[in-house]
Each structure stands twice: as C-alpha cells, then as structure tokens.
Design a protein around this motif. Structure first.
Motif, mmCIF file in Angstrom:
data_model
loop_
_atom_site.group_PDB
_atom_site.id
_atom_site.type_symbol
_atom_site.label_atom_id
_atom_site.label_comp_id
_atom_site.label_asym_id
_atom_site.label_seq_id
_atom_site.Cartn_x
_atom_site.Cartn_y
_atom_site.Cartn_z
ATOM 1 N N GLY A 1 0.826 -1.202 0.000
ATOM 2 C CA GLY A 1 0.000 0.000 0.000
ATOM 3 C C GLY A 1 0.849 1.236 0.000
ATOM 4 N N ASN A 2 0.269 2.357 0.458
ATOM 5 C CA ASN A 2 1.015 3.606 0.537
ATOM 6 C C ASN A 2 0.222 4.632 1.336
ATOM 7 O OD1 ASN A 2 3.202 5.295 0.103
ATOM 8 N ND2 ASN A 2 3.287 4.874 -2.104
ATOM 9 N N THR A 3 0.938 5.647 1.753
ATOM 10 C CA THR A 3 0.303 6.784 2.403
ATOM 11 C C THR A 3 -0.165 7.776 1.344
ATOM 12 O OG1 THR A 3 0.637 8.587 3.982
ATOM 13 C CG2 THR A 3 2.530 7.962 2.621
ATOM 14 N N VAL A 4 -1.133 8.627 1.699
ATOM 15 C CA VAL A 4 -1.538 9.716 0.805
ATOM 16 C C VAL A 4 -1.248 11.074 1.451
ATOM 17 C CG1 VAL A 4 -3.288 8.386 -0.448
ATOM 18 C CG2 VAL A 4 -3.914 9.590 1.666
ATOM 19 N N LEU A 5 -0.629 11.057 2.638
ATOM 20 C CA LEU A 5 -0.209 12.280 3.316
ATOM 21 C C LEU A 5 1.303 12.238 3.490
ATOM 22 C CD1 LEU A 5 -2.920 12.614 6.135
ATOM 23 C CD2 LEU A 5 -2.895 13.711 3.874
ATOM 24 N N GLY A 6 1.937 13.396 3.305
ATOM 25 C CA GLY A 6 3.395 13.437 3.414
ATOM 26 C C GLY A 6 3.923 14.844 3.533
ATOM 27 N N CYS A 7 5.037 15.047 2.910
ATOM 28 C CA CYS A 7 5.806 16.266 3.131
ATOM 29 C C CYS A 7 5.597 17.343 2.078
ATOM 30 C CB CYS A 7 7.296 15.918 3.207
ATOM 31 S SG CYS A 7 7.691 14.604 4.386
ATOM 32 N N TRP B 1 -8.846 1.162 2.703
ATOM 33 C CA TRP B 1 -8.272 2.479 2.919
ATOM 34 C C TRP B 1 -8.841 3.076 4.205
ATOM 35 C CZ3 TRP B 1 -12.054 1.245 -0.500
ATOM 36 C CH2 TRP B 1 -13.253 1.972 -0.469
ATOM 37 N N GLY B 2 -8.194 4.136 4.682
ATOM 38 C CA GLY B 2 -8.680 4.769 5.906
ATOM 39 C C GLY B 2 -7.790 5.916 6.334
ATOM 40 N N VAL C 1 -3.188 11.189 9.499
ATOM 41 C CA VAL C 1 -2.748 9.989 8.807
ATOM 42 C C VAL C 1 -3.822 9.574 7.808
ATOM 43 C CG1 VAL C 1 -3.723 8.426 10.544
ATOM 44 C CG2 VAL C 1 -1.857 7.633 9.097
ATOM 45 N N GLY C 2 -3.398 9.009 6.695
ATOM 46 C CA GLY C 2 -4.325 8.483 5.685
ATOM 47 C C GLY C 2 -3.560 7.652 4.682
ATOM 48 N N GLY C 3 -4.172 6.596 4.200
ATOM 49 C CA GLY C 3 -3.491 5.756 3.222
ATOM 50 C C GLY C 3 -4.363 4.605 2.769
ATOM 51 N N TRP C 4 -3.772 3.708 1.999
ATOM 52 C CA TRP C 4 -4.511 2.597 1.418
ATOM 53 C C TRP C 4 -3.686 1.315 1.478
ATOM 54 C CZ3 TRP C 4 -2.082 0.524 -2.906
ATOM 55 C CH2 TRP C 4 -1.182 1.354 -3.574
ATOM 56 N N SER C 5 -4.396 0.211 1.405
ATOM 57 C CA SER C 5 -3.788 -1.120 1.423
ATOM 58 C C SER C 5 -4.442 -1.950 0.330
ATOM 59 C CB SER C 5 -4.012 -1.777 2.792
ATOM 60 O OG SER C 5 -3.785 -3.160 2.746
ATOM 61 N N LEU C 6 -3.630 -2.702 -0.421
ATOM 62 C CA LEU C 6 -4.145 -3.555 -1.497
ATOM 63 C C LEU C 6 -3.619 -4.968 -1.310
ATOM 64 C CD1 LEU C 6 -5.622 -3.903 -4.252
ATOM 65 C CD2 LEU C 6 -3.445 -3.326 -5.352
ATOM 66 N N THR C 7 -4.533 -5.934 -1.238
ATOM 67 C CA THR C 7 -4.163 -7.350 -1.151
ATOM 68 C C THR C 7 -4.619 -8.055 -2.415
ATOM 69 O OG1 THR C 7 -4.311 -7.378 1.263
ATOM 70 C CG2 THR C 7 -4.421 -9.501 0.138
ATOM 71 N N LEU C 8 -3.664 -8.687 -3.095
ATOM 72 C CA LEU C 8 -3.935 -9.456 -4.305
ATOM 73 C C LEU C 8 -3.720 -10.932 -4.002
ATOM 74 C CD1 LEU C 8 -1.961 -7.320 -6.942
ATOM 75 C CD2 LEU C 8 -4.368 -7.112 -6.292
#
Length: 697
Positions: free
Chosen positions: A56-62, A122-123, A221-228
């Motif tokens: 996954g990844n974050t959608v908040l950063g620098c 996501w969350g 904080v915010g981000g997503w996770s993907l499971t394949l």
C-alpha cells in the motif's frame, strides 16, 4: 448442484478480547477492552496454488508542508513519528482525473499465474477529536485539521488505475467510523477483483490510488492497502509447490495502551508441509518512534523487518512506489512470514493477537496464508452410456498428494439427481476409511497417510421402464476436515465439479439414444423361369433386430431396366423406384413384408444376369447400430430361354404404347390397335374362322 469454491468454508471470523489478569487485585480496575467498532470478519477465503501479496502507501506526506524539511528527515528516521508534523496532501500518481491526493504502488505476480481476488482497503483520520468532535487529528494546540473539499469519508470512494489502464471509481463495500475519546478514524474496503483481470504476470505493474479521504494537519494519517491473491491452475514447482489456504479479514479496532489485547481467530485449515505460513496486516497510526506494540500468532511474537518484537507496527508499507518513504509516518501495510513453530503441522486454528503498551493504533486488515494438505479427488462413472435396467458404477479416488498425513478427510456425494430415475444399490465400499449411505448421500471419512489413495465405489441401477429427466448427475462435495463442524463445505482438487470441462470426468452417464437394427431382405417368388412378358413376385421384408422400436420404417427397391412394376399393397412407384411403407412402428423382433408384382419386359432378350437388384430399408430411429445390413443381398430373376418355334409370333407387329399400357393395366393380352375395340377384335377373329371353314367346304 453448485460445487463450493473453497478448501474450507470456515466459520465467520470471531474477534475475541482477552482480559488481562487483574482479578483478585483489590482496588484495581480491570483493563478496558479495545474499542471494537467493527469485529474482524472474513471477506475472502480460498485454497489456491498460489498466495497473496499485500502492500500500500500513504496519501499524506511532506509535499508543501510547513514542516517539509523536518518531515522529509522523519521519513528516513527510526525515532520520529507524525504527531508533531504537519502532514500535507500528496498527489504523486499523475492521474488525469482531478484528485486531492494520490500515491502509487508496484506489484508483480509470478509468471503463469493470474489474480483471482483483489481487495482495496483504505482509511485515516476523520478530522475530529474527542467526545466534542474538535476539528483535530491529534492532541495539541494550533493543529486544526484541514478537510478535503470532497464529501465526508463515508461518501468518498477512491479512484483506482491498474497498469496504466482506465481510472475507475471503486464501490464502497464496507465502511466503519469510530468515535469516543481521542482521535477518530475511519476505514473502508472494496472488492476490486474485476479491475485486475488484465493485470500482467511475470512483470511489475503499477497501481495508482487517488482521492483517499484524509484531512491534512498536525498528526494526520491516511493511506490505502491492497491485497492481491494470485493462483495457478495446478501446482507449480517454482512458485506454488503446495496448496495454501488464504483468508482475508476486514475490521476496525482502536487498540490503546490500556486496552486488553484483541485476538482474531482463524480456523478450519490443517497446517502441513515445510512451507512457512505467511500473514499481512494494515493499520493506521503505527508510530515508529513509539514502542510497546506487538503482533502475536498463537502466542508467538512476530518481529518487524528490523528484528524488533515490541515495535511491530512501525509505519512500513510494502510495494510502495511513489512516494517510497522508509518511514510512512503513520501508515502500515506489510506482509511477512511467521516464525517457525507459530503454526505447527497439524494445527487447525490460529490466534492473531494485537496488543500495545504504548502506541495506540487502528488495525483494519489481516490476511493469513497456511500450507494445507493437497487432497486430489477424481470421479468417474462406468458405463458412460446406459439403458433402462443397466447398472452405473461410480468410482471416487481420494489421493493425499502432500508429504504429511491427513486425518479425518471426508466427502459426500448427493444422489438426489440420480434417484429420480435410478435406485441406489446399497453397495458403497472403500479401500480404506468408512463409506456409509444416508439417503440421499453417500459419505466417506478416513485418515490418509502421505501420498495414500482411497478408492470408494458405489452403484445405481437405472429404472426400467425409464423415469425422471434422463440425466444421472452428481458431484463430489468435499467436507471440512479436522475438528471443524461436520457438513461445512470445502473444496479440494475435484475433477468433476459442476460444469467441469475435464475430459476425464465421466460422472454423468447419459441414457443411450434409441437404437434399432433394421435389416432388409428380398426373395423372388416364381414357379419357374419367367418368359418375356411374364409376371412374377418379389417378397420384400424389413426386420427390426432391436433393441428399441423402429419408427417410420420404409423399404426402397430400384428395379433395373427390363422389369416393370405392376402392383403392391402399400407400395408406390416413381419411374423404376418402388417405395413401400412407411410403417409407423416396428417392435423389436417384428418383421414387415410387402409383395411386389413385377413383369418381365416383353422385349427383353437377355439371360437375366443383368436383372439382379436389392432392397434397402431404413427407419427414422436416431441411430442404427448395424447400418451395413439395411440393404439386402442382390437377387436375380430366372429367365426362360427363347422359344424357336414361335418365330411367327415374334414377327407380328406390336401396337405403339403397349409397354406403358401393360404397366398401367396389368394385363398380359396383346392390346388392340388404337381406335379398335376388343369386341371388334373378337368379331374379326370369328369371321376369319368362318371364312376358313367355308373355304374347306
């Protein structure tokens, strides 16, 4: 009957909160349970020649943060977290759709495999804090959260792009939002399997996710996770040597430092083989700089990538592409092997436990992959074509193709679709284990040693006369092994599932189509050789040798030149072709005969060797098992030699049209010349006789 899609259909995952040992301590309040907004529930389970991938990844950063320099240093630090940093929206995926944030990941599945399931979760913070819903992400002053311009998190669906394909807004299949003390969080999920049907195998591909609702601000904080989940059609020595039971759960738990541990129980597998079990988790607010959090499997603590036991949730995201932060500042989405012995061979359940003594975090995704015994079921039926009264024998072979023993393997076969037109013969037998019958199911249960095969046979007799729908359908239903509840459906390698295309699957014998062996026969009936102009009979026969009635039976006889058809009951002629019938139905062993009256052409001068002919019979019955006997052997007509004493008769002229009138009238007398009546011919003959008498007188 629809066959199940899974190695086992496990019970709904239960989330169990275990209390700490506070009983008996006078004056001390027991620890509180974690805030379980949504208990973990199974959203996918299957047994595959494959495994899962989670990242996954974050959608908040620098990017654009007032604290950008400190933030960028923190993404490479092992001691910093996001609590004191202003977290800004990232827009790194380059989506053509206008998005308020986005990020990317990179995945790769083994060559030759395909993606059979994909789950996007996501969350993040919902932008409120405490019971009075202050607009904050984390405790502190002056850190008011800035919400996206999009609707609140419950109505915001992310955008997903796979391998540069179309940008799709996903559905929201589940949504959870907590409340109460402290920061408030939400999480959601979507089954996105359909968007990965064209994903490549054996090469990396990019996944872009945008519009994950998250406020920006201090500590957000915010981000997503993907499971394949990927799978091969059969075992693959390099990437999938053994079948794995794969479970994926979604839930939402706020796990605080004063809360009792939270345990997710996953059952109804049977650990086998030497391959290690694997797991993955996705959480919010796993601060790398705050220790005390653990993830345990059956009581065994799992270490993070740096070998730490007490800081497992440490802001690590696997398969991140852009950004690729070492410290994702509050977002975890990672996969890992379990320690040796955490799940032992023969185990049928696993407890996955979240706990913390310092760092508060929110788990929302768990996956588990366990090697399981590989039972292969094959089923066949003999014969594959049946008639009323025939016996059909079913054979099921159950093979343990794994390297460990498999206790309590079992299956059942529902004969409901057979019993409408066949009767079970009460003869279930097994080479090992026990086969029983309780209408309408044949059941088998037994222990199989490594690589052992059990053979189970049973039979039915087709009703005579036929009944039912002319279909003998049944499928093996494999049932849960181990200590699970009996009767729960599971799936192993079964070659004869519903709609199976396996050419070796012969479990649906088909009633044989009607067959009638219709044979033709022909005889000449005459008192002796036939002179030109003389008549004789043919006896034509059609015999049904069975086994079924023949319908619409006809006989066809093409007469050679030199023969003229005169008559025959139920027979007609078209030129030289004579057709008799049809007979509506000819029962087995029944014979039908026709008599044809035929005349030898008065002009015939041959010896009969060219008059051989035969009859062909046929029926509209769907199949004739012996078409070679439809046509009779040729027969010839005995022809009288020419009479030398009657040359004067031969010399007499013959009126025109005699042959045609002969065929039409059936008379053998010479025809009168045109315009002269038969009476006139008689008178003339009398006058001639009288004249002769007068001359002699």
């Amino acid at each position: 009957m629809a066959l199940p899609s899974r190695l086992r259909r496990a019970a709904q995952g239960a989330l169990i909160a275990t209390a700490a040992a506070a009983a008996g301590l006078t004056g001390m309040a027991p620890p509180a349970a974690a805030e379980v907004t949504k208990p973990f529930e199974k959203v996918y389970d299957d047994a595959v020649y494959g495994d899962f991938i989670t990242g996954g990844n974050t959608v908040l950063g620098c990017d654009g943060s007032p604290d950008q320099a400190d933030c960028e240093r923190a993404t490479e630090s092992d001691t910093t977290n996001n609590n004191t940093l202003y977290m800004a929206q990232l827009d790194r995926a380059g989506l053509s759709t206008a998005t308020f944030n986005s990020s990317s990941g990179q995945y790769e599945i083994p060559p030759g495999s395909k993606i059979v399931h994909a789950q996007l979760m996501w969350g993040g913070n919902d932008g409120t804090y405490g019971s009075n819903n202050r607009v904050l992400c984390d405790i502190g002053s002056g850190n008011t959260a800035k919400h996206p311009s999009a609707p609140g998190p419950q109505g915001a669906a992310p955008i997903l792009r796979v391998d540069g394909g179309p940008e799709e807004k996903v559905s929201i299949d589940d949504f959870t939002q907590d409340s109460g003390n402290g920061p408030h969080y939400y999480s959601a999920r979507s089954d996105v399997t359909s968007l990965f049907q064209n994903a490549p195998d054996g090469t990396p591909f990019r996944v872009d996710v945008g519009d994950v609702w998250a406020p920006e601000g201090q500590g957000c904080v915010g981000g997503w996770s993907l499971t394949l989940v990927y799978a091969f059609d059969e075992a693959n020595a390099d990437y999938a040597p053994q079948r794995r039971a794969v479970d994926l759960y979604y839930g939402h738990v706020k796990q605080g430092s004063r809360d009792t541990p939270t345990t997710v129980e996953i059952c109804d597998f049977y650990k086998s083989g030497s391959e290690p079990p694997r797991a993955s988790t996705s959480i919010l607010e796993g601060d790398r700089g705050v220790k005390g959090d653990q993830f345990r499997v059956n009581g065994t603590a799992v270490r993070n990538a740096r070998g730490e036991i007490d800081n497992f949730f440490d802001s690590t995201v696997d398969h991140a592409l852009d950004p690729d932060y070492d410290n994702a500042l509050g977002m975890d989405a990672k996969e890992f092997e379990l320690p040796e012995g955490a799940i032992k061979p023969g185990d049928t359940c696993a407890d996955l436990t979240f706990s913390t003594r310092g760092d508060t975090y929110v788990p929302f995704q768990v996956a588990l992959s366990v090697p399981v015994p590989d039972l292969k079921y094959t089923k066949s039926a003999e014969p594959t074509t049946v008639r009323p009264g025939d016996t059909v024998t079913y054979t099921v072979e159950v093979q343990n193709v794994s390297d460990v023993d498999y206790p309590n393997a079992q299956f059942s076969d529902d004969l409901s679709d057979n019993l409408d037109q066949a009767e079970y013969n009460d003869d279930a037998d097994a080479s090992t284990g026990t086969a029983t019958y309780e209408e309408p199911r044949v059941r088998w249960k037994g222990d199989l040693k490594a690589h052992e095969t059990a053979t189970i046979t049973y039979s039915v007799t087709v009703n005579d006369p036929p009944t039912g729908d002319d279909k003998l359908r049944n499928n093996v239903i494999v049932e849960a092994p181990g200590p699970g509840e009996p009767g729960k459906d599971i799936t192993e390698v079964v070659n004869c599932a519903e709609n199976s295309e396996d050419p070796a699957c012969g479990t649906e014998p088909k009633p044989a189509p009607p067959e009638a062996d219709v044979a033709g026969g022909k005889e000449v009936r005459t008192d002796g050789p036939v002179a030109p102009g003389g008549a004789f009979r043919y006896l034509v026969t059609a015999t049904n040798n069975g086994p079924d009635p023949a319908e619409d039976v006809t006989a066809t006889d093409t007469l050679p030149d030199g023969l003229i058809f005169q008559s025959g009951a139920d027979c007609t002629a078209e030129g030289q072709k004579v057709t008799c019938g049809p007979v509506d139905e000819l029962a087995k062993d029944e014979k039908k005969s026709w008599t044809l009256i035929v005349r030898l052409d008065p002009d015939y001068t041959g010896d009969g060797s060219d008059l051989g002919n035969k009859v062909t019979v046929k029926a509209k019955t769907p199949e004739d098992p012996k078409p070679g006997n439809n046509t009779s052997k040729p027969v010839t007509v005995p022809v009288a030699p020419p009479d030398k004493d009657k040359d004067d008769a031969k010399a007499l002229p013959r009126p025109q049209g005699e042959r045609a009138q002969l065929a039409a009238t059936g008379t053998s007398s010479p025809l009168a010349p045109a315009g002269l009546s038969a009476g006139a011919l008689v008178v003339g003959a009398g006058a001639l006789a009288a004249g002769r008498r007068l001359g002699r007188d």
